[in-house]
Structures are given as C-alpha cells and as structure tokens.
Motif scaffolding. Structure first.
Motif, mmCIF file in Angstrom:
data_model
loop_
_atom_site.group_PDB
_atom_site.id
_atom_site.type_symbol
_atom_site.label_atom_id
_atom_site.label_comp_id
_atom_site.label_asym_id
_atom_site.label_seq_id
_atom_site.Cartn_x
_atom_site.Cartn_y
_atom_site.Cartn_z
ATOM 1 N N SER A 38 40.123 44.209 92.215
ATOM 2 C CA SER A 38 40.320 42.785 91.855
ATOM 3 C C SER A 38 39.835 41.966 93.103
ATOM 4 C CB SER A 38 41.950 42.218 91.333
ATOM 5 O OG SER A 38 41.829 41.088 91.132
ATOM 6 N N LYS A 39 39.242 40.780 92.540
ATOM 7 C CA LYS A 39 38.824 39.718 93.733
ATOM 8 C C LYS A 39 40.195 38.947 94.187
ATOM 9 C CE LYS A 39 34.183 38.879 91.792
ATOM 10 N NZ LYS A 39 33.300 37.887 91.537
ATOM 11 N N LEU A 40 41.323 38.962 93.244
ATOM 12 C CA LEU A 40 42.283 38.582 93.897
ATOM 13 C C LEU A 40 43.003 39.136 94.702
ATOM 14 C CD1 LEU A 40 43.777 36.927 90.426
ATOM 15 C CD2 LEU A 40 42.344 35.790 92.210
ATOM 16 N N PRO A 41 43.849 38.657 95.590
ATOM 17 C CA PRO A 41 44.588 39.675 96.612
ATOM 18 C C PRO A 41 45.566 40.377 95.912
ATOM 19 C CG PRO A 41 44.534 37.146 97.362
ATOM 20 C CD PRO A 41 44.013 37.390 95.781
ATOM 21 N N SER A 42 45.995 41.475 96.580
ATOM 22 C CA SER A 42 47.037 42.428 96.070
ATOM 23 C C SER A 42 48.331 41.722 96.216
ATOM 24 C CB SER A 42 46.865 43.426 97.040
ATOM 25 O OG SER A 42 47.297 43.453 98.412
ATOM 26 N N VAL A 43 49.289 42.527 95.508
ATOM 27 C CA VAL A 43 50.802 42.070 95.292
ATOM 28 C C VAL A 43 51.230 41.986 97.109
ATOM 29 C CG1 VAL A 43 52.827 42.625 94.482
ATOM 30 C CG2 VAL A 43 50.883 42.613 92.826
ATOM 31 N N PRO A 44 51.137 43.227 97.673
ATOM 32 C CA PRO A 44 51.878 43.029 98.992
ATOM 33 C C PRO A 44 51.134 42.074 99.835
ATOM 34 C CG PRO A 44 50.840 45.308 98.228
ATOM 35 C CD PRO A 44 50.628 44.556 97.468
ATOM 36 N N LEU A 45 49.968 41.647 99.713
ATOM 37 C CA LEU A 45 49.309 40.691 100.635
ATOM 38 C C LEU A 45 49.879 39.250 100.096
ATOM 39 C CD1 LEU A 45 47.415 40.004 102.790
ATOM 40 C CD2 LEU A 45 45.485 39.712 101.068
ATOM 41 N N ASN A 46 49.824 38.877 98.642
ATOM 42 C CA ASN A 46 50.599 38.039 98.293
ATOM 43 C C ASN A 46 51.833 37.597 98.879
ATOM 44 O OD1 ASN A 46 48.368 37.263 96.833
ATOM 45 N ND2 ASN A 46 48.821 38.324 95.016
ATOM 46 N N PHE A 47 52.641 38.636 98.858
ATOM 47 C CA PHE A 47 54.034 38.712 99.292
ATOM 48 C C PHE A 47 54.145 38.267 100.710
ATOM 49 C CE2 PHE A 47 58.608 39.597 98.969
ATOM 50 C CZ PHE A 47 58.920 40.140 100.267
ATOM 51 N N ILE A 48 53.319 38.907 101.488
ATOM 52 C CA ILE A 48 53.248 38.641 103.114
ATOM 53 C C ILE A 48 52.802 37.213 103.332
ATOM 54 C CG2 ILE A 48 51.936 39.055 105.325
ATOM 55 C CD1 ILE A 48 53.871 41.341 104.557
ATOM 56 N N ARG A 49 52.035 36.709 102.417
ATOM 57 C CA ARG A 49 51.463 35.240 102.586
ATOM 58 C C ARG A 49 52.515 34.310 102.386
ATOM 59 N NH1 ARG A 49 45.012 35.396 100.267
ATOM 60 N NH2 ARG A 49 44.268 36.435 102.204
ATOM 61 N N VAL B 176 65.616 45.822 98.807
ATOM 62 C CA VAL B 176 65.544 46.450 97.769
ATOM 63 C C VAL B 176 64.267 47.579 97.674
ATOM 64 C CG1 VAL B 176 65.692 46.547 95.264
ATOM 65 C CG2 VAL B 176 67.079 44.920 96.462
ATOM 66 N N PHE B 177 63.277 46.948 98.025
ATOM 67 C CA PHE B 177 62.105 47.736 97.735
ATOM 68 C C PHE B 177 62.054 48.777 98.819
ATOM 69 C CE2 PHE B 177 57.732 48.992 97.370
ATOM 70 C CZ PHE B 177 57.230 49.461 98.815
ATOM 71 N N CYS B 178 62.702 48.767 100.080
ATOM 72 C CA CYS B 178 62.781 49.810 100.967
ATOM 73 C C CYS B 178 63.813 50.888 100.576
ATOM 74 C CB CYS B 178 63.327 49.253 102.164
ATOM 75 S SG CYS B 178 61.941 48.387 102.972
ATOM 76 N N LEU B 179 64.863 50.380 99.918
ATOM 77 C CA LEU B 179 65.993 51.380 99.201
ATOM 78 C C LEU B 179 65.448 52.306 98.303
ATOM 79 C CD1 LEU B 179 69.119 49.225 99.206
ATOM 80 C CD2 LEU B 179 68.790 51.204 100.311
ATOM 81 N N ILE B 180 64.679 51.708 97.236
ATOM 82 C CA ILE B 180 63.888 52.368 96.149
ATOM 83 C C ILE B 180 62.846 53.181 96.559
ATOM 84 C CG2 ILE B 180 62.426 52.034 94.002
ATOM 85 C CD1 ILE B 180 63.980 49.378 93.626
ATOM 86 N N ALA B 181 62.041 52.764 97.567
ATOM 87 C CA ALA B 181 60.989 53.562 98.266
ATOM 88 C C ALA B 181 61.693 54.972 98.964
ATOM 89 C CB ALA B 181 60.252 52.840 99.160
ATOM 90 N N ALA B 182 62.629 54.608 99.529
ATOM 91 C CA ALA B 182 63.460 55.745 100.300
ATOM 92 C C ALA B 182 63.734 56.723 99.218
ATOM 93 C CB ALA B 182 64.414 55.339 100.892
#
Length: 775
Positions: free
Chosen positions: A754-765, A721-727
C-alpha cells in the motif's frame, strides 16, 4: 510531582481541585460548569426608564444615564440623548469579594455640560436579592419608582433585575465587571470582553500552468522571454521563464497558494515579458473566481481549461479591458484532501483534511478551565507604578478563545471554561497569556503591541480519560537577557472520551490525510505554505471585533525556523540522550566480556547457552521482558502533562552573544555591508533547516523511548497488551513459521504494498515527543 530536570522556579505544580465546590447556597450548579472554580457575582440589569422629569432650565429633553453603586464600586451606563424613556439594557457584575455594603444604589442622572442633574434613585437591599444558577430561568425585571435621597417618591420609573449568580450565567460574557472599573471608553470595553473566534477554513489552491498560445509582444522584432505571475490576496508567485522562447511558451509548472473561505479575492494571472533586467511588460491578464474552481478530495485528475487573456489599454485616462486571441492553458483546483498546516505538525492542534466529507467522528471532548494567574510581572507603567492588563488566548483546531481582560492586576482571576471537540488524541491545545497594550485608547492600528507573557502546550493523549488536572504552569519567555519567568497560570483540564475503541483505532491511522502520502509536498513547499497559512489566519482574525492582533496569532502558531545556537545545542543533546542508553549497553557488554564482574559474566554465559539450546524462547522472552518493563514503569508515569523544560531547551545557561543572535530579526538588523548581511542571512537560513533536521531525528528517537514511559497512557497500554499477546502467540508458534512470515512480508512484491504507511509506522508516528516541552 515536579519535573526534576528543570530549575525549581520553572516546575509545574499540582494545585487543589475545586470539584467539591459545586454549590452556592442551596442551589446545585449546572453540569456544564461542574468542575470549574466558582466565583459569586451580584448581577444588576438596568433595562430602561420611563416618564423621566426634565430638570434643566432650558426645558429641553434630558440626556439620562444611570449609575450603579455597590459600596465603593460604581458602574455607569451610556447616556441616551434627548429621551424621557431611555433604554439601556446593560448588565453590571460585581464580584462578591469586592462588595463592602448592604445596599445597592441605582441613581438616574441627566448629563449636563456643567453639572449632571439628579433625577432620582432606587435603593435595593442585598438581603432580599435572590440566588440563581443555570439552568434556572432568568430573573424577570420589575418597575421601581424613583425616589429622592429622603425617600420621597418622584415622577419616573426604572426597570431593574437583581440576582446573585456565577460566571456560568449567560449574561456574564457581555456584562460590565468590577475588573473593568478603570475602563470607560466603548472600544476599550469591547477589547476587554471574552470572545470565541473561528479561524477561516483554509484550502490549498494548486495552479498548474501548462502553456500559452498566440501571445502578442510589444516588440515584434524579438521573441518574448515570458513568465506567468499569479496573485491571490497577499500572495504572489511566479513561474520560471519559459525555456521555449516563442509566442507559444510552455511551462508545465505548479504554483501552490493558500486560499481562505469565503473566497472574496480572485486569482489574478498575468503573462509578462522580461523586456529588460528591471522592466517587465504585461502581455495579458485573466481573473479567475475561486467559487468556479473545481474541488478535489482525492487523487483523481482534474480537467484542463483554456482561459482567454485580456489586454489593458489606456485611452483618455480610462482603463479598458480588450479581449484578444491570446489564451493560457491551466489545470486549477482547490485541494480538499490535504491538511492545511498553519503550525508545526509536532505540536499541531488539528490534523483533519480541509474537506468536511473526509472527517472522522469525534472521539471526545476537551474541557479547559482558565482559572487565574499569580505573580505576573508588570508590563507597563501607569500613574508611576507598574501594572498589567492580562488576558489569555487558547487555540485548538479552528476554535480560538479569548478570555476577558483583567485590568490593572498582577493576580488576575478569569474563571472561564471552554470546550472543544477532539478528533485526534495526538494533538495539542495551546494557551497563551498576553498583556493588552491598547486598552485605554481602544486603538487597533497603533504601534503598541500586545506583549507575550508565556504559553502552555498540553497534548490531549497525555491526559488520562476523565481525570481532572489542576496544574499551575510557569509562564516562560525567552528574552535577549535570557529566559524569564513572567508568572504562573492555573488551569483545570479534563478529557472526556466518548469512544475508547475509536481512540485506539486512531493509533493505527496515518497521522496526516491520505493525499500527504499519495501526492506529497516538498519540504520547501510545506515551509512556504505554512507561513502563508499563518498570514491568512492572522489577517482574518485581525478583522474581528475585538481583533486578535498579528503578534498574538504569530506567537500562538510559533512560526520560527531561523538559526539559534541554543536550539541547535538542545536538539544535539536530545539525540545524545537517546543514544546514551545504547552507549551504556556497549560499556556494559565490554565489562561482561572483559570479566570485570565475574558473576555477571557467568550469568550471561548461562543465558547464552539457554538461547543456543532453545532459540524459540528468544522472541517471546524479549516481548515478555518489554511487557513487564512497561508494567514496572507504570509506577513512574508522569502525574501531569509536561511543560516547557528550561534545561532541555538549554535556556538556563546561554551565552549573551547566542541570545543576541537568536533574538535578531530575519533578515538581520545588524549594521554591515550588503554582502555581509546576505551571507549571514543565508547561513542562518541553511542552519535553520539543519536545526529542524536535528530536531526531527531527536523526535524519532524520543518516540521509540516513549513506548514504555506512560507519557501517552493509551499508546503504552496498546504496546504492553500487544507485547503480552505476542509473547503467548510466539510461545505457541514454531520459530521457523514466524521467520518465514516476516521474510515473505518484507520481501513481498510492490504490487501488494500500500502507498499508505503501515500500521506499526502510523503507531510510532503518533507517539509523544518532547518537542512540546521546548521553548
């Protein structure tokens, strides 16, 4: 669909679901058991008796007990000493497929040293037995007059209740079963029952040893070389020797413990003087109750405290505690913001912090039906033949469950169902099968151990919502002779999501609690604390009745970091598998510019000129391609949760010497000199860390690969869904605007980070890896 990368004997098979078997006679089953395989039982509840006649010649009170006969199956109550009005309150469950009779014979006897006396019986016709299924009310027991074998009424009455039911009946867990026919001892019967356990709530205890003042050494002619020794239960840690050699030493060193609620044991601190190479003298001790220690849920500083030391003097054989002026300066707190790790985070069953105040709402319920096993190998010998007393243990979060033990069967049928609350989809449930080695003796402390027969790991996020999976998993165990299939286990698994939006939101959150990132622990500390946490859980569950023994807990938590040539090879080839796609792309590109395939080269030239003339099409076209590729791969998505893969684990063809090294103990048990053993153990320890590092690298690569593989349906849906929206967004946005935003975002000042990981990094983990499929 089976895993083609495994041998045929080690594949996962889909079995028939039992969703349609929801009725017994005309009675609809309860919704709580609406998807588990049904098995019908005849329940006989022997409550009590009254006005029994004394039959023995001594004239003393009788010692009555009851026997329940259904065909060739017999259940026996305990005997009550010297009572004419005994109360047994015991329930017997006879499986329908074991019944070969049309009458129930309940006989009351008087236990005697020579021959038990007959006191009367009750015959009950199976044709008039009522059917019951929850939520129906329990069947009320009734009084029945005792008779002799000719039908003549005798003095005395027996209270009974008889009904047909299923395993959903509330008395099922504590009932005597036909599977227990060969078990007579009370302790052994307790060991064969199904139970639910709760592992203790674990806290990290941080002790910051700052300094000490006014120490009084035994030898006043020298300055003491002091260090602090801290003891909490089975854990012992020491600081370094103070670099400030004086009676006011400084350390400022952290010691980390694992503390389990309830806090029964105090923290014992002692300051010791290294008087000689093998001799330490205690200069003072103090005891700290953990109930009085501050609890920290975030990064706020904890106030320091001074504790006066006590000196132990021996006077006339008695130990006296004497307070004196020496004291120690500490900063001590219980850390509630960490997740206390007792198993590998790659396939952990719980990622919540210790403090309940920091928990998020649950996102659903995981339902697991442990049905049966077949083809089990005999694990021991009984009366000259091989046999197995199998039971299952399942672990998710703090909740452990243990099924009843099916005695003397290579095809056990448990048909038990359990549920767990799910707080994070990226967690695993672990189900292990074991052979009970101490059933007949009921011995807890003997040398016999419960033999492992294999386990299954299932990742919650790999399950489609509300779909019932009915896989048959092979049970695989690594032996010194190689990988061995111990049998197969049949399960029914379903994940019911209460809030799809909450589950999607979890993919944007850090995998671990906040304090793991704001005040991270070192790798060495994590390994050490994990081992201590496992020991704490093992000790606490070993005190339950019946106990979960140490070897069972250790196998379920999978605490192994020693060197293995096989695992190292497997991790290396996992990395090579990830890099193979890039190597293939390089070979393809060489073929393109070498004009080995002119048609493909001309097409690439055309695409190149289009990209040069219309650069704004590059990013949206790439995202659109990834989106379409993910949609195309949907048809190839796995049809069942993955399992142990022998080829991936390199367990299908291992050199015997490598297996001997892998199965060796740590420290080694091989004969040899002290230096050889020390060097060998050191090599294995270092190699174990390198092995873990290689596994971590492979894990990161597999997470990237899993974006479009539909191994995690929710994550792949989000990415597609993210890829479709990004496109579409990139089609409508000028290219230079996108580049400027990305550059400013990457180069922004640390103050705005932020000291916390970013949203993309959290998604990958949170993406799945193949670690859970490795032996």
């Amino acid at each position: 669909m089976t895993d083609t990368s495994s041998d045929d004997d080690f594949t996962v098979e889909e079995t028939k679901s039992h969703l349609d078997e929801g009725k017994i006679g005309k009675y609809k089953l309860s919704n709580t058991y609406d998807y588990l395989q049904r098995k019908q039982y005849l329940y006989v509840s022997v409550v009590k008796a009254k006005n029994l006649v004394v039959n023995d010649f001594s004239g003393s009170c009788c010692d009555p007990y009851a026997e329940v006969w259904v065909g060739r199956c017999k259940g026996t109550t305990r005997h009550i000493e010297k009572s004419s009005n005994p109360e047994w309150n015991q329930v017997f469950a006879f499986a329908r497929d074991h019944i070969q009779a049309n009458m129930i014979d309940i006989t009351v006897k008087d236990k005697d040293a020579k021959k038990d006396d007959f006191m009367g019986c009750v015959l009950y016709d199976l044709c008039v037995v009522p059917k019951r299924a929850p939520p129906d009310s329990p069947v009320a027991p009734q009084w029945y007059r005792l008779e002799n074998r000719k039908g003549k009424k005798l003095k005395g009455e027996l209270m009974l209740a008889v009904w047909w039911g299923i395993q959903a009946d509330e008395v099922f867990p504590e009932a005597w079963h036909t599977d227990d026919a060969s078990v007579w001892e009370a302790n052994a019967l307790a060991n064969s029952r199904s139970k639910v356990y709760l592992s203790p709530k674990l806290w990290y205890l941080r002790v910051n040893v700052i300094e000490a003042q006014d120490l009084i050494p035994h030898d006043r002619t020298r300055f003491p070389e002091v260090f602090v020794k801290a003891v909490l239960g089975h854990q012992t840690l020491c600081t370094k020797i103070s670099s400030n050699i004086s009676i006011n030493p400084l350390w400022n060193e952290d010691l980390m413990f694992v503390a389990a609620e309830p806090f029964d044991e105090p923290l014992i601190l002692s300051i010791e003087d290294k008087f000689a190479p093998n001799h330490n003298e205690v200069l003072g001790t103090c005891s700290i109750r953990l109930q009085d220690v501050d609890r920290r849920l975030d990064c706020k500083a904890i106030n320091t405290r001074w504790f006066y030391l006590e000196k132990n003097d021996i006077d006339e054989g008695e130990k006296k505690e004497v307070k004196f002026a020496s004291r120690i300066h500490l900063r001590i707190c219980l850390e509630g913001g960490y997740h206390v790790v007792d198993e590998s985070t790659d396939h952990s069953s719980d990622l919540r912090p210790t403090s309940k105040h920091l928990w998020r709402n649950s996102i659903g319920v995981l339902e697991v039906g442990i049905l049966s096993a077949h083809g089990l190998l005999p694990m021991k010998t009984k009366e000259g033949r091989g046999t197995t007393d199998a039971f299952c243990v399942a672990k998710y979060g703090r909740k452990w469950v243990r099924t009843r033990t099916i005695v003397d069967s290579l095809t056990p049928k448990w048909n038990e169902r359990y549920t767990w609350e799910v707080f994070d989809p990226c967690t695993y449930i672990i189900i292990g099968v074991f052979d009970l080695s101490h059933l007949q003796s009921g011995d807890r402390d003997g040398e016999a151990i419960d033999s492992r027969m294999g386990k299954v790991r299932i990742r919650v996020a790999n399950l489609e919502i509300d779909r019932v999976y009915t896989p048959s998993y092979p049970l695989l165990v690594m032996h010194p002779s190689g990988v061995k299939k111990m049998g197969e286990i049949m399960l029914e698994v379903r994940f019911k999501c209460s809030s799809f939006l909450n589950m999607m939101h979890m993919y944007s959150q850090p995998l671990l609690p906040k304090m793991h990132y704001t005040q991270p622990l070192t790798v060495t500390e994590i390994y050490s604390l994990r081992h201590r946490a496992m020991m704490s859980v093992s000790i606490r569950l070993g005190r339950a009745d019946p106990p979960l023994r140490k070897e069972v807990v250790e196998y379920m938590l999978d605490d192994s970091y020693t060197w293995s040539m096989r695992v190292s090879k497997a991790n290396f080839f996992r990395i090579m598998s990830f890099l193979s796609s890039y190597v293939a792309f390089g070979k393809w590109f060489i073929e393109i510019y070498s004009w080995k395939n002119p048609v493909s080269t001309i097409i690439i030239h055309i695409l190149f000129f289009i990209a040069v003339l219309y650069p704004t099409l590059i990013l949206p076209s790439s995202f659109l391609y990834l989106s379409l590729l993910g949609i195309w791969n949907y048809r190839y998505r796995p049809t069942y949760p993955p399992h142990m893969n022998t080829r991936l684990s390199h367990a299908d063809n291992v050199h015997p010497d490598e297996l001997d090294e892998e199965c060796d103990t740590f420290p080694t048990s091989l004969p040899g000199g002290y230096i050889l053993k020390m060097r060998y153990d050191r090599l294995r320890s270092i190699s174990g860390r390198l092995q873990t590092l290689a596994g971590d690298l492979a894990t990161q690569g597999e997470r990237i690969q899993s974006l479009l593989s539909w191994r995690d349906p929710a994550a792949t849906t989000v990415f597609v869904v993210f890829c479709l929206i990004a496109a579409f967004v990139l089609y409508a946005t000028p290219f230079y605007v996108v580049i400027v935003q990305i550059g400013l975002s990457v180069l922004r000042h640390p103050r705005f980070r932020s000291k916390l990981p970013s949203v993309p990094l959290n998604f990958i983990r949170r993406l799945p890896t193949r670690t859970g499929s490795m032996l």
